[in-house]
Design a protein around this motif. Structure first.
Motif, PDB file in Angstrom:
ATOM      1  N   VAL A 141     -12.405 -10.809 -10.380  1.00 48.53           N
ATOM      2  CA  VAL A 141     -11.686 -12.082 -10.357  1.00 48.53           C
ATOM      3  C   VAL A 141     -10.634 -12.105 -11.464  1.00 48.53           C
ATOM      4  CG1 VAL A 141     -11.914 -14.596 -10.560  1.00 48.53           C
ATOM      5  CG2 VAL A 141     -13.664 -13.282  -9.347  1.00 48.53           C
ATOM      6  N   GLN A 142     -10.999 -11.620 -12.637  1.00 45.30           N
ATOM      7  CA  GLN A 142     -10.048 -11.553 -13.754  1.00 45.30           C
ATOM      8  C   GLN A 142      -8.837 -10.699 -13.376  1.00 45.30           C
ATOM      9  OE1 GLN A 142     -10.527 -13.620 -16.223  1.00 45.30           O
ATOM     10  NE2 GLN A 142     -11.957 -12.794 -17.729  1.00 45.30           N
ATOM     11  N   ALA A 143      -9.103  -9.563 -12.745  1.00 45.33           N
ATOM     12  CA  ALA A 143      -8.013  -8.654 -12.380  1.00 45.33           C
ATOM     13  C   ALA A 143      -7.068  -9.302 -11.368  1.00 45.33           C
ATOM     14  CB  ALA A 143      -8.594  -7.362 -11.805  1.00 45.33           C
ATOM     15  N   LEU A 144      -7.609 -10.049 -10.418  1.00 48.73           N
ATOM     16  CA  LEU A 144      -6.786 -10.694  -9.404  1.00 48.73           C
ATOM     17  C   LEU A 144      -5.940 -11.822  -9.992  1.00 48.73           C
ATOM     18  CD1 LEU A 144      -9.460 -10.736  -6.577  1.00 48.73           C
ATOM     19  CD2 LEU A 144      -7.233  -9.584  -6.451  1.00 48.73           C
ATOM     20  N   ILE A 145      -6.515 -12.606 -10.891  1.00 48.04           N
ATOM     21  CA  ILE A 145      -5.765 -13.706 -11.507  1.00 48.04           C
ATOM     22  C   ILE A 145      -4.653 -13.161 -12.396  1.00 48.04           C
ATOM     23  CG2 ILE A 145      -5.941 -15.618 -13.150  1.00 48.04           C
ATOM     24  CD1 ILE A 145      -8.734 -16.160 -12.017  1.00 48.04           C
ATOM     25  N   ALA A 146      -4.941 -12.079 -13.118  1.00 48.54           N
ATOM     26  CA  ALA A 146      -3.922 -11.478 -13.990  1.00 48.54           C
ATOM     27  C   ALA A 146      -2.712 -11.013 -13.183  1.00 48.54           C
ATOM     28  CB  ALA A 146      -4.529 -10.309 -14.761  1.00 48.54           C
ATOM     29  N   GLN A 147      -2.957 -10.477 -11.999  1.00 52.03           N
ATOM     30  CA  GLN A 147      -1.847 -10.070 -11.130  1.00 52.03           C
ATOM     31  C   GLN A 147      -1.085 -11.280 -10.608  1.00 52.03           C
ATOM     32  OE1 GLN A 147      -2.528  -6.514  -8.351  1.00 52.03           O
ATOM     33  NE2 GLN A 147      -4.614  -7.255  -8.697  1.00 52.03           N
ATOM     34  N   GLN A 148      -1.827 -12.289 -10.166  1.00 53.71           N
ATOM     35  CA  GLN A 148      -1.179 -13.471  -9.612  1.00 53.71           C
ATOM     36  C   GLN A 148      -0.289 -14.159 -10.640  1.00 53.71           C
ATOM     37  OE1 GLN A 148      -1.235 -14.587  -6.420  1.00 53.71           O
ATOM     38  NE2 GLN A 148       0.192 -16.211  -7.010  1.00 53.71           N
ATOM     39  N   LEU A 149      -0.690 -14.137 -11.912  1.00 56.32           N
ATOM     40  CA  LEU A 149       0.111 -14.736 -12.975  1.00 56.32           C
ATOM     41  C   LEU A 149       1.316 -13.874 -13.332  1.00 56.32           C
ATOM     42  CD1 LEU A 149      -2.716 -16.033 -15.372  1.00 56.32           C
ATOM     43  CD2 LEU A 149      -1.246 -17.399 -13.878  1.00 56.32           C
ATOM     44  N   GLY A 150       1.364 -12.658 -12.792  1.00 58.74           N
ATOM     45  CA  GLY A 150       2.484 -11.766 -13.083  1.00 58.74           C
ATOM     46  C   GLY A 150       2.443 -11.181 -14.472  1.00 58.74           C
ATOM     47  N   LEU A 151       1.274 -11.147 -15.088  1.00 61.73           N
ATOM     48  CA  LEU A 151       1.163 -10.696 -16.471  1.00 61.73           C
ATOM     49  C   LEU A 151       0.676  -9.257 -16.596  1.00 61.73           C
ATOM     50  CD1 LEU A 151      -0.397 -13.914 -18.050  1.00 61.73           C
ATOM     51  CD2 LEU A 151       2.001 -13.173 -18.113  1.00 61.73           C
ATOM     52  N   ILE A 152      -0.039  -8.764 -15.592  1.00 64.33           N
ATOM     53  CA  ILE A 152      -0.558  -7.398 -15.646  1.00 64.33           C
ATOM     54  C   ILE A 152      -0.337  -6.739 -14.287  1.00 64.33           C
ATOM     55  CG2 ILE A 152      -2.591  -5.939 -15.996  1.00 64.33           C
ATOM     56  CD1 ILE A 152      -3.776  -8.109 -17.735  1.00 64.33           C
ATOM     57  N   SER A 153       0.276  -5.574 -14.280  1.00 68.94           N
ATOM     58  CA  SER A 153       0.462  -4.812 -13.049  1.00 68.94           C
ATOM     59  C   SER A 153      -0.704  -3.843 -12.901  1.00 68.94           C
ATOM     60  CB  SER A 153       1.768  -4.034 -13.086  1.00 68.94           C
ATOM     61  OG  SER A 153       1.709  -3.028 -14.089  1.00 68.94           O
ATOM     62  N   PRO A 154      -1.007  -3.415 -11.675  1.00 68.20           N
ATOM     63  CA  PRO A 154      -2.135  -2.503 -11.461  1.00 68.20           C
ATOM     64  C   PRO A 154      -2.027  -1.193 -12.235  1.00 68.20           C
ATOM     65  CG  PRO A 154      -1.441  -3.457  -9.383  1.00 68.20           C
ATOM     66  CD  PRO A 154      -0.413  -3.848 -10.394  1.00 68.20           C
ATOM     67  N   ASP A 155      -0.795  -0.748 -12.531  1.00 66.87           N
ATOM     68  CA  ASP A 155      -0.623   0.543 -13.202  1.00 66.87           C
ATOM     69  C   ASP A 155      -0.709   0.435 -14.724  1.00 66.87           C
ATOM     70  OD1 ASP A 155      -0.271   1.796 -10.758  1.00 66.87           O
ATOM     71  OD2 ASP A 155       1.904   1.465 -10.769  1.00 66.87           O
ATOM     72  N   ARG A 156      -0.685  -0.760 -15.248  1.00 65.10           N
ATOM     73  CA  ARG A 156      -0.699  -0.907 -16.709  1.00 65.10           C
ATOM     74  C   ARG A 156      -2.044  -0.463 -17.266  1.00 65.10           C
ATOM     75  NH1 ARG A 156       0.590  -6.476 -20.162  1.00 65.10           N
ATOM     76  NH2 ARG A 156       0.285  -5.566 -22.244  1.00 65.10           N
ATOM     77  N   ARG A 157      -1.996   0.298 -18.351  1.00 65.50           N
ATOM     78  CA  ARG A 157      -3.210   0.824 -18.959  1.00 65.50           C
ATOM     79  C   ARG A 157      -3.470   0.157 -20.304  1.00 65.50           C
ATOM     80  NH1 ARG A 157      -5.156   5.488 -16.560  1.00 65.50           N
ATOM     81  NH2 ARG A 157      -3.822   6.270 -14.855  1.00 65.50           N
ATOM     82  N   PHE A 158      -4.744  -0.086 -20.575  1.00 65.60           N
ATOM     83  CA  PHE A 158      -5.145  -0.618 -21.866  1.00 65.60           C
ATOM     84  C   PHE A 158      -6.082   0.380 -22.546  1.00 65.60           C
ATOM     85  CE2 PHE A 158      -4.265  -4.705 -19.663  1.00 65.60           C
ATOM     86  CZ  PHE A 158      -3.326  -5.213 -20.557  1.00 65.60           C
ATOM     87  N   PRO A 159      -6.005   0.507 -23.856  1.00 66.32           N
ATOM     88  CA  PRO A 159      -6.864   1.455 -24.565  1.00 66.32           C
ATOM     89  C   PRO A 159      -8.300   0.964 -24.612  1.00 66.32           C
ATOM     90  CG  PRO A 159      -5.587   0.186 -26.126  1.00 66.32           C
ATOM     91  CD  PRO A 159      -5.074  -0.192 -24.771  1.00 66.32           C
TER      92      PRO A 159
END
Length: 660
Positions: free
Chosen positions: A317-335
């Motif tokens: 759910v977090q991943a879907l909301i982050a995309q909908q807000l336009g703040l995180i793309s699927p390819d973005r990587r976090f350490p």
């Protein structure tokens, strides 16, 4: 002239005398001399209430879940009672003589001329014995009734039970209910009471001097027929429900399965459960008190009343909301580096992962990824303060049906817990907090509380790629199979369908090559997510939610096993077995796979191994949370969270992998 008035006076006197004599005679007949009362009650006419049978309840395949069986109430008109053999009557109806005498005295006190219930719910066998001797007991007669019967004793929490109305219900009903009527108290029986109860009728019968019915009065011209209650076709699959209850035997928790394309609930299991036949008949009161005092709380409806921190199942759910807000793309990587660091604290991860993208973060359940994602949505939402960013995030979570009731057609649903910014203002001060103070929310811990029904509904929305139908248990009503229109309406979760593929792919890899490999079924692509919800009152809760197959899903499911540890150990295999049972109608995997679940006892105080071998702990007691009949959420934290490792595998997981 005087003669005219004299004649008038005489005529008036005659009429007045006749009226007074008639009144006196009526008074004597009705009040003083009971011979005519006996004649009216026993020799001529008796007015009987005809109670309608309640509507029969079926499963989705027309298997009967609840039906009716005849019972009989022994009635008495005290003024018509003549000396009788009390011992014989008590023997026939199997009651103590002292109790019988007390009830008869109360009936006289209530009304000497009105019929009162003396003994309720006599069985057909008891009635047959009594009927042969009924002529020996003037003033007594039998009233026909029906009671519920459960040919397949399952789904007690769904079906509910009925009970006799009390004075308050009678008063509030404004004439709809009378003393001795029954009403639905819980479950479908309560939610659909007005449709299930039917409509009373009246029957007038002739009775002879021996207290025996001689047929209808005037060929039934003045009778009114009882109208049976409407039948209910539920959405339950009886075989799937039964299998779910077997899997949850000796366990505390829930299994909720929904058909995503309709919102119909296929299985609704609350463990521990009970035989619904226990709450029927003359022993209902004693059985109810035993269930009420049971420390495991079998009357507690966990799928809609227990609320748990969702744990890692919250990450999709977090991943879907982050995309909908336009703040995180699927390819973005976090350490990762073993955890998300904020100040001098760490939100620890299950492993030391390399930088992961969105799909990989779901597959490997990386806590660090979602710490960064939460910070991005709350603290780094352009043009918004952390408090505003949190409010935006919360509104999107709310659209998923979290923090509000699903409006399922059962009573007593709770809405769960979704904290407001006002709570954190109170805890930390207005404008003095940000994501690091509430970082536990990023991985489904902290102040969140979600019911198993909400979990299954969230999974149905992901299966549908962005919407759900309100979950419901009655799919059709009556002979015309009426469908409530609100159950056919799509409810959007506020996320566009184009954002779902990456999340669904990640959830598929959770089962095929991630934390839920134990749930893998050849030829049935399952998308799912394990979770281990922290429990301050004992061992953590094991959680899994998923759907199958990946395309055109037929079932969405949520499983919670309280005090059972890792989500992959118990919840995931239970869900996997339920999915296979529904889609294939049988279990094709090795027998040890299901036997491990069926034979395990995970009740509080039990000590068990990963293989399911159980040994009762000496001197063990029910934990505080279980004793209260509630599942508690994680207590308020100050930004620290150290969730259990989701990646660990058990001996059974390794065996399953070897078999594949």
């Amino acid at each position: 002239m005087n003669s005219f008035f004299q004649r008038k006076f005489i005529i008036q006197t005659i009429f007045l005398t006749a009226i007074l004599l008639l009144i006196a005679r009526l008074f004597y007949i009705q009040i003083i001399d009971d011979r005519y009362l006996d004649f009216a009650n026993n020799n001529v006419l008796r007015r009987l209430v005809v109670y309608p049978p309640r509507g029969v309840i079926y499963d989705r395949k027309d298997n009967i879940l609840v039906q009716n069986e005849p019972v009989y109430d022994l009635m008495v008109v005290p003024k018509s009672v003549k000396p009788f053999d009390t011992a014989l009557l008590c023997k026939l109806i199997e009651v103590e003589q002292e109790r019988f005498t007390e009830k008869l005295a109360k009936a006289r006190e209530f009304s000497p001329v009105k019929a009162s219930e003396l003994e309720k719910q006599l069985s057909s066998e008891t009635y047959a014995r009594l009927q042969e001797h009924l002529f020996q007991f003037p003033g007594f007669f039998v009233q026909n009734r029906t009671l519920r019967k459960y040919p397949n004793p399952i789904a007690a929490h769904v079906l509910g039970y009925i009970g006799e109305v009390n004075d308050k219900i009678i008063e509030l009903s404004k004439g709809d209910y009378r003393q001795g009527d029954y009403i639905g108290i819980s479950g479908i029986e309560r939610s659909y009471e007005k449709l299930l109860r039917g409509q009373r009728g009246i029957k007038r019968v002739m009775v002879d001097v021996f207290n025996r019915e001689q047929g209808s009065f005037d060929e039934g011209k003045y009778d009114t027929a009882a109208v049976p209650g409407d039948k209910m076709i539920t959405s339950l699959d009886a075989q799937l429900q039964k299998f779910g209850e077997e899997l949850m035997k000796n366990k505390m928790g829930s299994v909720v399965a929904i058909e995503p394309s309709t919102g119909e609930i296929l299985a609704f299991v609350s463990g521990p459960s009970y035989d619904p036949n226990l709450l029927v008949g003359r022993v209902r009161g004693n059985n109810y008190m035993k269930l009420l005092k049971d420390p495991l709380k079998p009357l507690f409806i966990r799928p809609l009343q227990a609320q748990y921190p969702p744990g890692s199942i919250f990450k999709p759910v977090q991943a879907l909301i982050a995309q909908q807000l336009g703040l995180i793309s699927p390819d973005r990587r976090f350490p990762c580096g073993g955890g998300y660091r904020y100040g001098n604290r760490v939100l620890r991860c299950t492993h030391v992962h390399p930088p992961l993208n969105m799909e990989e973060s779901i597959q490997h359940s990386c806590n660090a990824y979602y710490g960064w994602a939460f910070k991005t949505m709350v603290d780094d939402n352009p043009g918004h303060s952390p408090e505003e960013g949190y409010n935006i995030w919360r509104e999107h979570i709310y659209e998923w049906g979290i923090g509000k009731k699903t409006d399922v057609d059962l009573p007593n649903e709770v809405k769960g817990l979704l904290p407001t910014h006002a709570l954190y203002d109170k805890m930390y001060g207005s404008n003095h907090w940000k994501s690091s103070n509430i970082i536990s929310l990023s991985i489904g811990q902290g102040e969140l509380g979600i019911t198993p029904l909400q979990m299954a509904n969230v999974m149905a929305a992901i299966a549908n790629r962005g919407y759900y139908y309100r979950p419901h248990l009655v799919k059709a009503i009556g002979e015309k199979k009426y469908i409530r229109p609100e159950f056919s309406e799509k409810v959007s979760v506020g996320v566009e369908s184009r954002y779902f593929p990456v999340v669904v792919n990640g959830m598929e890899k959770v089962v095929s090559a991630g934390t839920a490999r134990i749930a893998f079924i050849p030829d049935i692509p399952i998308c799912g997510k394990t979770g281990t919800a922290q429990n301050p009152h004992g061992k953590d809760h094991s959680i899994f939610m998923g759907f199958a197959p990946k395309e055109n899903p037929k079932i969405a499911i949520a499983v919670v096993v309280e005090n059972a540890g890792y989500g992959a150990t118990w919840a995931a295999p239970i869900a996997s077995l339920m999915i296979e049972k529904y889609l294939r109608d049988s279990i094709t995997r090795p027998k040890y796979y299901s036997d491990r679940i069926l034979n395990a006892s995970l009740l509080p105080g039990d000590v068990f191994t990963a293989a399911g071998n159980v040994k009762p702990k000496e001197g063990s007691k029910v934990t505080k949370g279980a004793k209260n009949g509630k599942s508690t959420v994680q207590p308020k934290t100050e930004g620290t969270a150290q969730p259990r490792k989701e990646e660990k595998t058990t001996t059974s997981i390794q065996q399953d992998k070897a078999n594949r």
